[in-house]
Write a protein that holds these residues in place. Structure first.
Motif, PDB file in Angstrom:
ATOM      1  N   THR A   7      18.423  14.132  52.668  1.00  0.00           N
ATOM      2  CA  THR A   7      18.771  12.724  52.774  1.00  0.00           C
ATOM      3  C   THR A   7      18.642  12.299  54.233  1.00  0.00           C
ATOM      4  OG1 THR A   7      21.100  13.148  53.224  1.00  0.00           O
ATOM      5  CG2 THR A   7      20.442  12.988  50.904  1.00  0.00           C
ATOM      6  N   TYR A   8      18.576  10.992  54.449  1.00  0.00           N
ATOM      7  CA  TYR A   8      18.511  10.498  55.819  1.00  0.00           C
ATOM      8  C   TYR A   8      19.758  10.914  56.585  1.00  0.00           C
ATOM      9  CZ  TYR A   8      18.436   7.533  59.879  1.00  0.00           C
ATOM     10  OH  TYR A   8      18.463   7.103  61.178  1.00  0.00           O
ATOM     11  N   PHE A   9      20.909  10.840  55.937  1.00  0.00           N
ATOM     12  CA  PHE A   9      22.170  11.204  56.580  1.00  0.00           C
ATOM     13  C   PHE A   9      22.121  12.653  57.066  1.00  0.00           C
ATOM     14  CE2 PHE A   9      26.670  12.570  56.291  1.00  0.00           C
ATOM     15  CZ  PHE A   9      27.225  11.653  57.158  1.00  0.00           C
ATOM     16  N   ARG A  10      21.611  13.555  56.231  1.00  0.00           N
ATOM     17  CA  ARG A  10      21.519  14.966  56.618  1.00  0.00           C
ATOM     18  C   ARG A  10      20.512  15.167  57.745  1.00  0.00           C
ATOM     19  NH1 ARG A  10      21.486  19.707  52.392  1.00  0.00           N
ATOM     20  NH2 ARG A  10      23.692  19.567  52.814  1.00  0.00           N
ATOM     21  N   ARG A  66      35.458  14.804  36.367  1.00  0.00           N
ATOM     22  CA  ARG A  66      34.055  15.204  36.493  1.00  0.00           C
ATOM     23  C   ARG A  66      33.328  14.351  37.533  1.00  0.00           C
ATOM     24  NH1 ARG A  66      35.482  16.740  31.406  1.00  0.00           N
ATOM     25  NH2 ARG A  66      34.688  18.742  30.711  1.00  0.00           N
ATOM     26  N   MET A  67      33.763  13.114  37.688  1.00  0.00           N
ATOM     27  CA  MET A  67      33.164  12.278  38.729  1.00  0.00           C
ATOM     28  C   MET A  67      33.496  12.833  40.118  1.00  0.00           C
ATOM     29  SD  MET A  67      31.223   9.914  37.481  1.00  0.00           S
ATOM     30  CE  MET A  67      30.684  11.358  36.586  1.00  0.00           C
ATOM     31  N   GLY A  68      34.665  13.436  40.254  1.00  0.00           N
ATOM     32  CA  GLY A  68      35.011  14.103  41.508  1.00  0.00           C
ATOM     33  C   GLY A  68      34.074  15.259  41.792  1.00  0.00           C
ATOM     34  N   ARG A  69      33.723  15.997  40.747  1.00  0.00           N
ATOM     35  CA  ARG A  69      32.749  17.088  40.907  1.00  0.00           C
ATOM     36  C   ARG A  69      31.391  16.545  41.322  1.00  0.00           C
ATOM     37  NH1 ARG A  69      32.542  19.978  35.531  1.00  0.00           N
ATOM     38  NH2 ARG A  69      30.730  20.915  36.519  1.00  0.00           N
ATOM     39  N   LEU A  70      30.991  15.436  40.708  1.00  0.00           N
ATOM     40  CA  LEU A  70      29.711  14.826  41.072  1.00  0.00           C
ATOM     41  C   LEU A  70      29.745  14.353  42.526  1.00  0.00           C
ATOM     42  CD1 LEU A  70      26.868  13.807  40.483  1.00  0.00           C
ATOM     43  CD2 LEU A  70      27.900  11.749  39.468  1.00  0.00           C
ATOM     44  N   GLN A  71      30.844  13.763  42.942  1.00  0.00           N
ATOM     45  CA  GLN A  71      30.965  13.313  44.337  1.00  0.00           C
ATOM     46  C   GLN A  71      30.809  14.481  45.297  1.00  0.00           C
ATOM     47  OE1 GLN A  71      34.769  11.341  44.289  1.00  0.00           O
ATOM     48  NE2 GLN A  71      33.830   9.340  43.985  1.00  0.00           N
ATOM     49  N   ARG A  72      31.464  15.580  45.011  1.00  0.00           N
ATOM     50  CA  ARG A  72      31.358  16.750  45.892  1.00  0.00           C
ATOM     51  C   ARG A  72      29.935  17.310  45.901  1.00  0.00           C
ATOM     52  NH1 ARG A  72      36.308  17.168  43.570  1.00  0.00           N
ATOM     53  NH2 ARG A  72      35.677  18.680  41.979  1.00  0.00           N
ATOM     54  N   ARG A  73      29.299  17.298  44.748  1.00  0.00           N
ATOM     55  CA  ARG A  73      27.921  17.793  44.678  1.00  0.00           C
ATOM     56  C   ARG A  73      26.988  16.914  45.518  1.00  0.00           C
ATOM     57  NH1 ARG A  73      25.615  19.386  38.992  1.00  0.00           N
ATOM     58  NH2 ARG A  73      27.185  20.973  39.365  1.00  0.00           N
ATOM     59  N   LEU A  74      27.117  15.600  45.381  1.00  0.00           N
ATOM     60  CA  LEU A  74      26.268  14.693  46.154  1.00  0.00           C
ATOM     61  C   LEU A  74      26.545  14.825  47.650  1.00  0.00           C
ATOM     62  CD1 LEU A  74      26.381  11.523  43.872  1.00  0.00           C
ATOM     63  CD2 LEU A  74      24.466  13.122  44.166  1.00  0.00           C
ATOM     64  N   ALA A  75      27.814  15.012  48.016  1.00  0.00           N
ATOM     65  CA  ALA A  75      28.159  15.209  49.425  1.00  0.00           C
ATOM     66  C   ALA A  75      27.501  16.482  49.952  1.00  0.00           C
ATOM     67  CB  ALA A  75      29.666  15.266  49.606  1.00  0.00           C
ATOM     68  N   GLY A  76      27.452  17.501  49.121  1.00  0.00           N
ATOM     69  CA  GLY A  76      26.801  18.749  49.515  1.00  0.00           C
ATOM     70  C   GLY A  76      25.319  18.576  49.777  1.00  0.00           C
ATOM     71  N   TYR A  77      24.697  17.651  49.067  1.00  0.00           N
ATOM     72  CA  TYR A  77      23.284  17.361  49.294  1.00  0.00           C
ATOM     73  C   TYR A  77      23.078  16.503  50.540  1.00  0.00           C
ATOM     74  CZ  TYR A  77      21.875  19.157  44.722  1.00  0.00           C
ATOM     75  OH  TYR A  77      21.616  19.967  43.639  1.00  0.00           O
ATOM     76  N   GLY A  78      24.162  15.941  51.066  1.00  0.00           N
ATOM     77  CA  GLY A  78      24.056  15.163  52.292  1.00  0.00           C
ATOM     78  C   GLY A  78      24.062  13.663  52.102  1.00  0.00           C
ATOM     79  N   TYR A  79      24.414  13.180  50.924  1.00  0.00           N
ATOM     80  CA  TYR A  79      24.464  11.738  50.711  1.00  0.00           C
ATOM     81  C   TYR A  79      25.682  11.151  51.406  1.00  0.00           C
ATOM     82  CZ  TYR A  79      20.716  12.291  47.412  1.00  0.00           C
ATOM     83  OH  TYR A  79      19.500  12.585  46.852  1.00  0.00           O
ATOM     84  N   GLY A  80      25.548   9.925  51.867  1.00  0.00           N
ATOM     85  CA  GLY A  80      26.633   9.236  52.545  1.00  0.00           C
ATOM     86  C   GLY A  80      27.666   8.717  51.564  1.00  0.00           C
ATOM     87  N   ARG A  81      28.822   8.374  52.093  1.00  0.00           N
ATOM     88  CA  ARG A  81      29.956   7.929  51.282  1.00  0.00           C
ATOM     89  C   ARG A  81      29.624   6.741  50.388  1.00  0.00           C
ATOM     90  NH1 ARG A  81      34.475   7.852  55.403  1.00  0.00           N
ATOM     91  NH2 ARG A  81      34.562  10.086  55.298  1.00  0.00           N
ATOM     92  N   GLN A  82      28.977   5.752  50.954  1.00  0.00           N
ATOM     93  CA  GLN A  82      28.664   4.540  50.188  1.00  0.00           C
ATOM     94  C   GLN A  82      27.754   4.855  48.998  1.00  0.00           C
ATOM     95  OE1 GLN A  82      26.922   1.435  52.533  1.00  0.00           O
ATOM     96  NE2 GLN A  82      26.877  -0.013  50.858  1.00  0.00           N
ATOM     97  N   THR A  83      26.748   5.658  49.220  1.00  0.00           N
ATOM     98  CA  THR A  83      25.833   6.049  48.146  1.00  0.00           C
ATOM     99  C   THR A  83      26.570   6.845  47.074  1.00  0.00           C
ATOM    100  OG1 THR A  83      23.947   6.083  49.660  1.00  0.00           O
ATOM    101  CG2 THR A  83      23.713   7.334  47.609  1.00  0.00           C
TER     102      THR A  83
END
Length: 103
Positions: A7-10, A66-83
């Protein structure tokens, strides 16, 4: 830049660690967007949403836990908070609490 799923953030964090100035990162981003005629933020969000859809398809039901799990997974990929918040809300609204797209 993003051919490896970054991601751009990463990419930005990696460049900061290497000592690249903010002005140079912005200039590089603008050059990339002009050269490939894309909006980096839109492309990041599309990829994040595709990951969210894949996640939802693998789950038997969609709930806040499960949405919390998805949030953590996306954060691990480097997505920003807003996304992350936008994608998880979109997935939750689409698939509801029982995983039914019509819920």
């Amino acid at each position: 830049m993003f051919d490896r799923g970054r991601t751009y953030f990463r990419v930005q964090r990696e460049l900061e660690k290497r000592g690249v100035r903010e002005e140079d990162m912005q200039a590089g981003r603008f050059d990339y967007e002009d050269e490939y005629d894309v909006d980096v933020d839109e492309e990041d969000e599309k990829r994040a949403l595709a990951l969210g859809e894949k996640f939802a398809a693998a789950e038997d039901r969609i709930d806040r836990k499960r949405m919390g799990r998805l949030q953590r997974r996306l954060a691990g990929y480097g997505y920003g908070r807003q996304t992350i918040y936008h994608v998880t809300e979109t997935i939750y609204n689409r698939y509801g609490k029982d995983g039914d797209p019509d819920a």
